[in-house]
Write a protein that holds these residues in place. Structure first.
Motif, PDB file in Angstrom:
ATOM      1  N   THR A 121      13.673  13.271  18.690  1.00 13.58           N
ATOM      2  CA  THR A 121      13.064  13.078  20.007  1.00 13.58           C
ATOM      3  C   THR A 121      13.572  11.799  20.640  1.00 13.58           C
ATOM      4  O   THR A 121      14.008  10.879  19.947  1.00 13.58           O
ATOM      5  N   ASP A 122      13.525  11.764  21.969  1.00 12.02           N
ATOM      6  CA  ASP A 122      13.874  10.562  22.726  1.00 12.02           C
ATOM      7  C   ASP A 122      12.605   9.800  23.085  1.00 12.02           C
ATOM      8  O   ASP A 122      11.690  10.369  23.688  1.00 12.02           O
ATOM      9  N   LEU A 123      12.574   8.516  22.714  1.00  7.78           N
ATOM     10  CA  LEU A 123      11.517   7.641  23.197  1.00  7.78           C
ATOM     11  C   LEU A 123      12.005   7.081  24.524  1.00  7.78           C
ATOM     12  O   LEU A 123      12.770   6.122  24.567  1.00  7.78           O
ATOM     13  N   LYS A 124      11.577   7.723  25.612  1.00 10.42           N
ATOM     14  CA  LYS A 124      12.045   7.344  26.947  1.00 10.42           C
ATOM     15  C   LYS A 124      11.141   6.247  27.489  1.00 10.42           C
ATOM     16  O   LYS A 124       9.986   6.476  27.817  1.00 10.42           O
ATOM     17  N   ALA A 125      11.679   5.042  27.570  1.00 12.36           N
ATOM     18  CA  ALA A 125      10.911   3.882  28.004  1.00 12.36           C
ATOM     19  C   ALA A 125      11.689   3.122  29.066  1.00 12.36           C
ATOM     20  O   ALA A 125      12.875   2.848  28.871  1.00 12.36           O
ATOM     21  N   PRO A 126      11.016   2.813  30.195  1.00 17.36           N
ATOM     22  CA  PRO A 126       9.637   3.136  30.564  1.00 17.36           C
ATOM     23  C   PRO A 126       9.480   4.603  30.944  1.00 17.36           C
ATOM     24  O   PRO A 126      10.475   5.327  31.081  1.00 17.36           O
ATOM     25  N   TRP A 141       3.774  10.518  29.201  1.00 15.17           N
ATOM     26  CA  TRP A 141       3.944   9.464  28.199  1.00 15.17           C
ATOM     27  C   TRP A 141       2.815   9.506  27.175  1.00 15.17           C
ATOM     28  O   TRP A 141       3.051   9.403  25.969  1.00 15.17           O
ATOM     29  N   LYS A 142       1.590   9.706  27.631  1.00 15.77           N
ATOM     30  CA  LYS A 142       0.447   9.793  26.709  1.00 15.77           C
ATOM     31  C   LYS A 142       0.578  11.022  25.815  1.00 15.77           C
ATOM     32  O   LYS A 142       0.240  10.978  24.622  1.00 15.77           O
ATOM     33  N   LEU A 143       1.074  12.123  26.378  1.00 19.40           N
ATOM     34  CA  LEU A 143       1.300  13.317  25.568  1.00 19.40           C
ATOM     35  C   LEU A 143       2.397  13.078  24.542  1.00 19.40           C
ATOM     36  O   LEU A 143       2.296  13.537  23.394  1.00 19.40           O
ATOM     37  N   PHE A 144       3.432  12.350  24.931  1.00 19.26           N
ATOM     38  CA  PHE A 144       4.495  12.001  23.991  1.00 19.26           C
ATOM     39  C   PHE A 144       3.936  11.200  22.811  1.00 19.26           C
ATOM     40  O   PHE A 144       4.256  11.478  21.649  1.00 19.26           O
ATOM     41  N   LEU A 145       3.086  10.221  23.110  1.00 17.21           N
ATOM     42  CA  LEU A 145       2.488   9.427  22.040  1.00 17.21           C
ATOM     43  C   LEU A 145       1.650  10.303  21.112  1.00 17.21           C
ATOM     44  O   LEU A 145       1.673  10.133  19.887  1.00 17.21           O
ATOM     45  N   LYS A 146       0.919  11.239  21.705  1.00 13.58           N
ATOM     46  CA  LYS A 146       0.159  12.193  20.894  1.00 13.58           C
ATOM     47  C   LYS A 146       1.101  13.036  20.053  1.00 13.58           C
ATOM     48  O   LYS A 146       0.817  13.321  18.879  1.00 13.58           O
ATOM     49  N   TYR A 173       7.030  -0.609  25.819  1.00 10.81           N
ATOM     50  CA  TYR A 173       6.799   0.823  25.588  1.00 10.81           C
ATOM     51  C   TYR A 173       7.350   1.247  24.228  1.00 10.81           C
ATOM     52  O   TYR A 173       6.738   2.082  23.543  1.00 10.81           O
ATOM     53  N   ILE A 174       8.483   0.694  23.840  1.00 14.49           N
ATOM     54  CA  ILE A 174       9.040   1.010  22.530  1.00 14.49           C
ATOM     55  C   ILE A 174       8.067   0.596  21.435  1.00 14.49           C
ATOM     56  O   ILE A 174       7.800   1.359  20.493  1.00 14.49           O
ATOM     57  N   GLU A 175       7.502  -0.591  21.560  1.00 14.37           N
ATOM     58  CA  GLU A 175       6.517  -1.047  20.578  1.00 14.37           C
ATOM     59  C   GLU A 175       5.326  -0.101  20.514  1.00 14.37           C
ATOM     60  O   GLU A 175       4.823   0.213  19.423  1.00 14.37           O
ATOM     61  N   GLU A 176       4.850   0.345  21.671  1.00 14.71           N
ATOM     62  CA  GLU A 176       3.719   1.257  21.701  1.00 14.71           C
ATOM     63  C   GLU A 176       4.047   2.559  20.982  1.00 14.71           C
ATOM     64  O   GLU A 176       3.216   3.106  20.238  1.00 14.71           O
ATOM     65  N   GLY A 177       5.250   3.059  21.187  1.00 14.03           N
ATOM     66  CA  GLY A 177       5.653   4.272  20.495  1.00 14.03           C
ATOM     67  C   GLY A 177       5.764   4.079  18.997  1.00 14.03           C
ATOM     68  O   GLY A 177       5.290   4.914  18.211  1.00 14.03           O
ATOM     69  N   LEU A 178       6.357   2.974  18.573  1.00 18.88           N
ATOM     70  CA  LEU A 178       6.541   2.717  17.148  1.00 18.88           C
ATOM     71  C   LEU A 178       5.207   2.653  16.410  1.00 18.88           C
ATOM     72  O   LEU A 178       5.113   3.069  15.245  1.00 18.88           O
ATOM     73  N   ARG A 179       4.187   2.143  17.076  1.00 21.30           N
ATOM     74  CA  ARG A 179       2.872   2.034  16.429  1.00 21.30           C
ATOM     75  C   ARG A 179       2.267   3.397  16.091  1.00 21.30           C
ATOM     76  O   ARG A 179       1.383   3.493  15.238  1.00 21.30           O
ATOM     77  N   ARG A 180       2.728   4.460  16.745  1.00 21.31           N
ATOM     78  CA  ARG A 180       2.159   5.795  16.527  1.00 21.31           C
ATOM     79  C   ARG A 180       2.833   6.553  15.388  1.00 21.31           C
ATOM     80  O   ARG A 180       2.329   7.600  14.982  1.00 21.31           O
TER      81      ARG A 180
END
Length: 239
Positions: A121-126, A141-146, A173-180
């Motif tokens: 998957t691509d972590l598209k940030a922002p 973005w919230k759905l991606f995190l889910k 945003y990258i940090e937020e994704g990594l935390r999930r």
């Protein structure tokens, strides 16, 4: 099922692996840098000849690590994909799925059925990289995190691709994704490129944000490696 075709042996679609790659049509995003936008918009597409695909896959199975499905967004055709992957599994071929992770319901159905062995998957940030209005992009973005959480819940290994843009703040945003992410994963940095290497959907956007500077790529790589992550940089890039 609409497809743009397949390649029986590919060495570029999953890092370090050999794949049989199928491209499916349609997408729910409008990413301005997308170079597969004709596939995403359903152009140059035709009905899949499932028997021909499976026959060729069976003949190539001894050469490959994964049957890799990409797009577009494959989960736009998830019911047909569910049926196809069930047949692929009968050939004892592991499955890799490249998805934007925003279609969480279909994603979970395939994972629950045990039809997917690897996710890319691509972590598209922002989130503006989704190419849609701000409100819609934030919802996606919230759905991606889910989606990252769902992949983690099922323990599926992940190739986390990060499109690297020029002159965009991406790190928070990258940090937020990594935390999930709570599953095995590695990172592939993909510097966004435009012409002459690709034909992006939005050339004006690409003129501003494609071709990131070498120092931007290295700074991001160093931050990720400081977190103890395995990081690879797409080498098809020379700024």
């Amino acid at each position: 099922m609409l497809t743009a075709g397949w390649k029986s042996v590919s060495m570029v679609d999953v890092h370090g692996k050999v794949t049989f790659t199928l491209w499916l049509c349609g997408c729910n995003l409008k990413c301005p840098f997308c170079h597969n936008w004709r596939i995403a918009e359903g152009l140059d597409c035709f009905p899949l000849n499932r028997k021909a695909l499976l026959d060729e896959l069976e003949a190539s199975a001894f050469l490959i690590d994964y049957f890799h499905v990409t797009g577009g967004e494959p989960l736009m055709q998830w019911k047909e994909l569910d049926s196809l992957l069930a047949e692929v599994k009968l050939l004892d071929v592991p499955v890799s799925l490249n998805t934007n992770l925003t279609l969480v319901g279909p994603l979970e159905k395939l994972l629950k059925a045990g039809l997917v062995d690897h996710i890319a998957t691509d972590l598209k940030a922002p989130p503006s990289l989704y190419g849609l209005p701000e409100k819609a992009s934030l919802t996606l973005w919230k759905l991606f995190l889910k989606g990252l959480e769902v992949v983690s819940d099922y323990g599926v290994p992940l190739e986390l691709r990060i499109p690297v843009a020029r002159n965009l703040e991406q790190w928070s945003y990258i940090e937020e994704g990594l935390r999930r992410i709570k599953t095995d994963f590695y990172v592939v940095l993909n510097p966004l490129v435009g012409r002459p290497l690709t034909n992006p959907r939005d050339e004006e956007w690409c003129s501003k944000h494609c071709w990131p500077r070498r120092e931007e790529i290295e700074e991001l790589r160093e931050k990720l490696e400081e977190l103890g992550l395995e990081v690879h940089v797409n080498t098809n890039y020379s700024p």
